[in-house]
Design a protein around this motif. Structure first.
Motif, short mmCIF file in Angstrom:
data_model
loop_
_atom_site.label_atom_id
_atom_site.label_comp_id
_atom_site.label_asym_id
_atom_site.label_seq_id
_atom_site.Cartn_x
_atom_site.Cartn_y
_atom_site.Cartn_z
N ASP A 22 -10.63 -18.71 -5.31
CA ASP A 22 -12.00 -18.21 -5.28
C ASP A 22 -12.26 -17.48 -6.60
O ASP A 22 -11.38 -17.32 -7.43
N ASN A 23 -13.48 -17.05 -6.79
CA ASN A 23 -13.88 -16.42 -8.04
C ASN A 23 -13.70 -14.91 -8.01
O ASN A 23 -14.21 -14.23 -8.90
N ARG A 24 -13.00 -14.41 -7.03
CA ARG A 24 -12.83 -12.96 -6.89
C ARG A 24 -11.66 -12.47 -7.73
O ARG A 24 -10.64 -13.13 -7.84
N ARG A 25 -11.83 -11.28 -8.25
CA ARG A 25 -10.71 -10.58 -8.89
C ARG A 25 -10.39 -9.39 -8.01
O ARG A 25 -11.17 -8.46 -7.89
N TYR A 26 -9.26 -9.45 -7.33
CA TYR A 26 -8.90 -8.43 -6.35
C TYR A 26 -8.33 -7.19 -7.03
O TYR A 26 -7.50 -7.30 -7.93
N THR A 27 -8.79 -6.02 -6.59
CA THR A 27 -8.17 -4.77 -7.02
C THR A 27 -7.09 -4.36 -6.01
O THR A 27 -6.12 -3.71 -6.37
N VAL A 28 -7.28 -4.75 -4.75
CA VAL A 28 -6.29 -4.55 -3.70
C VAL A 28 -6.28 -5.83 -2.87
O VAL A 28 -7.32 -6.31 -2.46
N ARG A 29 -5.11 -6.37 -2.65
CA ARG A 29 -5.01 -7.58 -1.83
C ARG A 29 -3.97 -7.31 -0.74
O ARG A 29 -2.79 -7.62 -0.90
N GLY A 30 -4.44 -6.71 0.36
CA GLY A 30 -3.54 -6.30 1.43
C GLY A 30 -3.45 -7.27 2.58
O GLY A 30 -2.62 -7.10 3.47
N ILE A 31 -4.28 -8.30 2.61
CA ILE A 31 -4.23 -9.29 3.69
C ILE A 31 -3.28 -10.40 3.25
O ILE A 31 -3.57 -11.15 2.32
N ALA A 32 -2.15 -10.45 3.92
CA ALA A 32 -1.12 -11.44 3.57
C ALA A 32 -1.51 -12.81 4.06
O ALA A 32 -1.91 -12.98 5.21
N LYS A 33 -1.41 -13.78 3.19
CA LYS A 33 -1.65 -15.17 3.57
C LYS A 33 -0.49 -16.02 3.06
O LYS A 33 -0.65 -17.12 2.60
N ARG A 34 0.70 -15.44 3.19
CA ARG A 34 1.90 -16.08 2.67
C ARG A 34 2.51 -17.04 3.69
O ARG A 34 2.14 -17.04 4.85
N LYS A 35 3.49 -17.80 3.23
CA LYS A 35 4.17 -18.69 4.15
C LYS A 35 5.10 -17.87 5.03
O LYS A 35 5.57 -16.80 4.64
N PHE A 36 5.34 -18.40 6.24
CA PHE A 36 6.22 -17.71 7.18
C PHE A 36 6.76 -18.71 8.18
O PHE A 36 6.25 -19.81 8.34
#
Length: 131
Positions: free
Chosen positions: A75-89
């Protein structure tokens, strides 16, 4: 063994045999295991940011596996905080004998897997009518 909420290490929760024991040692994703009045089990996994298309659920040799390859959406966002994990598991739960997954649903970031006891026909009580 399953660590019950009351702190007792046991394989039972509120007198009902726990049918799903976690075998993954990761804290992600967080999950609950609940026993319903009908003795079915709900395994709830908190998966904010994931869609059902991002997930895979399978059962093999009595082990329920829930996994994701991760969510990499540009996406076009530049995150200052990215606390929502969307990693593999990969989360795994051992299902006790005679338990099977009935269904799974995803709503509001919560994956709910329902596990029920299935009594094999040869072990079920058969009522015989008297003629």
């Amino acid at each position: 063994f399953f660590q019950a909420e009351d702190g007792i290490r046991d394989t039972s929760v509120t007198g009902v045999q726990t049918c799903a024991l976690p075998i993954s040692h990761s804290n992600f994703p967080p999950y609950n295991i609940a026993v319903l009045e009908d003795k079915s089990i709900l395994i709830e996994l908190a998966l904010a940011g994931y869609n059902k298309e991002d997930l895979e659920i399978s059962v093999h040799d009595g082990v329920l596996s829930v996994s994701s390859k991760g969510v990499e959406k540009q996406d076009n966002r530049r995150y200052t905080v990215r606390g929502i994990a969307k990693r593999k598991f990969l989360s795994k739960f051992v299902l006790n004998k005679n338990y099977e997954v009935k269904d799974a649903s995803m709503e509001n970031g919560l994956l709910v897997v329902k596990v029920v006891e299935v009594v094999p026909e040869k072990e079920a009580v058969k009522l015989i009518s008297i003629k």
